[in-house]
Design a protein around this motif. Structure first.
Motif, PDB file in Angstrom:
ATOM      1  N   ASP A 169       0.929  -1.240   0.083  1.00  0.00           N
ATOM      2  CA  ASP A 169      -0.135   0.029  -0.248  1.00  0.00           C
ATOM      3  C   ASP A 169       0.923   1.061   0.063  1.00  0.00           C
ATOM      4  O   ASP A 169       2.226   1.245   0.005  1.00  0.00           O
ATOM      5  CB  ASP A 169      -1.168  -0.101   1.121  1.00  0.00           C
ATOM      6  CG  ASP A 169      -0.188  -0.104   2.503  1.00  0.00           C
ATOM      7  OD1 ASP A 169       0.931   0.194   2.568  1.00  0.00           O
ATOM      8  OD2 ASP A 169      -0.778  -0.235   3.583  1.00  0.00           O
ATOM      9  N   LEU A 170       0.307   2.533  -0.010  1.00  0.00           N
ATOM     10  CA  LEU A 170       1.003   3.695  -0.194  1.00  0.00           C
ATOM     11  C   LEU A 170       1.924   4.018   1.195  1.00  0.00           C
ATOM     12  O   LEU A 170       3.116   4.458   1.073  1.00  0.00           O
ATOM     13  CB  LEU A 170      -0.077   4.841  -0.248  1.00  0.00           C
ATOM     14  CG  LEU A 170       0.595   6.194  -0.471  1.00  0.00           C
ATOM     15  CD1 LEU A 170       1.566   6.108  -1.764  1.00  0.00           C
ATOM     16  CD2 LEU A 170      -0.434   7.158  -0.641  1.00  0.00           C
ATOM     17  N   LYS A 171       1.378   3.380   2.231  1.00  0.00           N
ATOM     18  CA  LYS A 171       2.228   3.541   3.615  1.00  0.00           C
ATOM     19  C   LYS A 171       3.603   2.669   3.420  1.00  0.00           C
ATOM     20  O   LYS A 171       4.598   3.086   3.707  1.00  0.00           O
ATOM     21  CB  LYS A 171       1.479   2.945   4.558  1.00  0.00           C
ATOM     22  CG  LYS A 171       2.182   3.204   6.136  1.00  0.00           C
ATOM     23  CD  LYS A 171       1.150   2.667   7.117  1.00  0.00           C
ATOM     24  CE  LYS A 171       2.033   2.946   8.465  1.00  0.00           C
ATOM     25  NZ  LYS A 171       1.047   2.486   9.747  1.00  0.00           N
TER      26      LYS A 171
ATOM     27  N   ALA B 288       5.882   4.463   1.002  1.00  0.00           N
ATOM     28  CA  ALA B 288       6.609   5.329   1.562  1.00  0.00           C
ATOM     29  C   ALA B 288       7.707   5.096   2.511  1.00  0.00           C
ATOM     30  O   ALA B 288       8.738   5.686   2.493  1.00  0.00           O
ATOM     31  CB  ALA B 288       5.654   6.427   2.222  1.00  0.00           C
TER      32      ALA B 288
END
Length: 85
Positions: free
Chosen positions: A71-73, A76
């Motif tokens: 996911d984006l987390k 990142a």
């Protein structure tokens, strides 16, 4: 070799030199480093799941495999260096 022929084919079709190689599936070993001298690649990329830093051989620069499950987390975290080995 297959890498030499594919590099020559790409250079001819694109009209310029090819300097970089991404190891298929990120798999390499020390025996493959001779390819730099035979094919004139400047750098090759592996999938060693850590950030690039000084002192890493140019023929085994690390990169992360990003998969759909991330996911984006997680992305990142990887791109910020928090997941570095």
């Amino acid at each position: 070799t297959q890498l030499y022929k594919s590099k020559a084919t790409l250079e001819k079709k694109m009209g310029h030199g090819i300097k970089y190689l991404a190891w298929p599936f990120g798999i390499y070993d020390q025996d493959f480093f001779f390819i730099k001298h035979k094919t004139a690649y400047d750098m090759a990329f592996s999938i060693d799941n850590h950030n690039a830093r000084a002192g890493i051989d140019n023929m085994a620069q690390p990169r992360y495999m990003i998969v759909d499950a991330y996911d984006l987390k997680r992305f990142a975290s990887i791109s910020s260096g928090k997941e570095d080995k």
